[in-house]
Enzyme design. Structure first.
Site, PDB file in Angstrom:
ATOM      1  N   SER A   1      89.287 -48.006  -6.473  1.00 47.90           N
ATOM      2  CA  SER A   1      90.488 -48.690  -6.006  1.00 47.90           C
ATOM      3  C   SER A   1      90.111 -49.975  -5.267  1.00 47.90           C
ATOM      4  CB  SER A   1      91.326 -47.739  -5.148  1.00 47.90           C
ATOM      5  OG  SER A   1      92.600 -48.267  -4.907  1.00 47.90           O
TER       6      SER A   1
ATOM      7  N   ASP B   1      98.527 -45.762 -13.864  1.00 48.69           N
ATOM      8  CA  ASP B   1      98.034 -46.465 -12.679  1.00 48.69           C
ATOM      9  C   ASP B   1      98.551 -47.898 -12.733  1.00 48.69           C
ATOM     10  OD1 ASP B   1      96.378 -47.868 -10.786  1.00 48.69           O
ATOM     11  OD2 ASP B   1      94.844 -46.314 -11.006  1.00 48.69           O
TER      12      ASP B   1
ATOM     13  N   HIS C   1      97.113 -42.971 -10.208  1.00 47.75           N
ATOM     14  CA  HIS C   1      96.052 -43.627  -9.444  1.00 47.75           C
ATOM     15  C   HIS C   1      95.226 -42.602  -8.662  1.00 47.75           C
ATOM     16  CE1 HIS C   1      94.128 -46.962  -7.368  1.00 47.75           C
ATOM     17  NE2 HIS C   1      94.357 -46.368  -6.221  1.00 47.75           N
TER      18      HIS C   1
END
Length: 314
Positions: free
Chosen positions: A153, A250, A280
């Site tokens: 991320s 995502d 995600h």
């Protein structure tokens, strides 16, 4: 078809249990959530070390095999996620131990400064300081020809930015990068950034816009550096071999796909996997799900291939 109905059945129970995040309103609330304790492996030694950072002392967590010989080991700089505004190395203890056990490497996890208190370039400057320290720290006894960088991320975004910075600044040389579902584009113009808007999605359009605003700070209205948002880099030529993955649900799906395509077009070796029905950071949220085990095994194996190429021959 709504978002929840598109999620894999084995992930839905976890998704329902996750508290929705509303940035910036929930920032301090989520920062106050204690890190869940995990059982430590008896085969991994963990210690903390303070080094001199760009603005203040910088905390590093170092993981290594308990029974080390005198052989120099490959090394990984791990960069935690959290939208550039959340997170701490403690939250990734289990994953960092797995990297040590499965790839026989030394892992250094960096506690970089967070926005909005410390906007860009604080985080990337801290990560670069950690990388330079690793490359010169004789006490680590690492093989600097096998020095990798990885993160998920925002940690993936910092991984991609750090690879650009190391390339442009003449080192330290990174042999492999693994920016997992990276947060690399501040513009929020892709189809997936519009598609994933529900607050049940772990990370959504509104949170992404808020996090980027906090991270960029005063830079938000000016020219955005590729060291802040790697999607803005003019060229990816000369970057290290890369592995990445992303869930199809995502918001970073399309910026990851574009990143992979541009790496390939620049002649960079790149391997990529997309997981249908996955939101995600699904493999961290639901580690026992079959798809999560498959995804995490794939990226751990990719790291092992990169750090231990001699074991892959024959």
């Amino acid at each position: 078809m709504n978002f929840e109905s598109r999620v894999l059945p084995e992930l839905r129970a976890t998704l329902e249990q996750l508290p929705p995040l509303d940035l910036p309103n929930d920032l301090q609330l989520f920062r106050g959530v204690p890190v869940q304790e995990v059982e430590k492996s008896p085969h991994v030694a963990t210690r903390t070390q303070m080094i001199s950072g760009p603005a203040s002392n910088l905390l590093l967590k170092i993981y290594e095999p308990v029974n080390r010989t005198g052989t120099a080991l490959p090394a990984l700089l791990w960069i935690h996620g959290g939208g550039y505004v959340l997170g701490h190395p403690d939250s990734d203890d289990a994953l960092c131990e797995r990297f040590v056990l499965d790839t026989q490497c030394v892992v250094v996890s960096v506690d970089y400064r967070l926005a909005p208190e410390h906007p860009y370039p604080a985080a990337i400057d801290d990560c670069y300081a950690a990388l330079k320290w690793m490359a010169s720290a004789s006490e680590l006894n690492i093989d600097i020809t096998r020095l990798a960088v990885a993160g998920a991320s925002a940690g993936g975004g910092l991984t991609a930015a750090l690879s650009l910075m190391a390339r442009d600044q003449g080192g330290p040389a990174i042999s492999f990068q693994m920016p997992l579902y990276p947060m690399i584009d501040d513009r929020n113009v892709t189809a997936s950034s519009h598609e994933i808007s529900t607050n049940r999605a772990v990370w959504n359009r509104d949170n992404n816009r808020a996090a980027w605003s906090m991270y960029l700070g005063e830079h938000a209205s000016g020219t955005i550096s590729p060291y802040a948002a790697p999607s803005r880099a003019e060229s990816y030529a000369g970057l290290p071999p890369t592995y990445t993955c992303v869930g199809q649900l995502d918001p970073f799906r399309d910026e990851t796909i574009e990143y992979v395509a541009r790496l390939a077009q620049a002649g960079v070796e790149v391997e990529f996997q997309m997981y249908p029905g996955c939101f995600h950071a699904f493999e961290l949220a639901a580690p026992q799900a079959e798809v999560s085990k498959r995804a995490s095994k794939a990226y751990v194996d990719a790291l092992n291939r990169a750090l231990n190429p001699q074991n892959m021959q024959g």
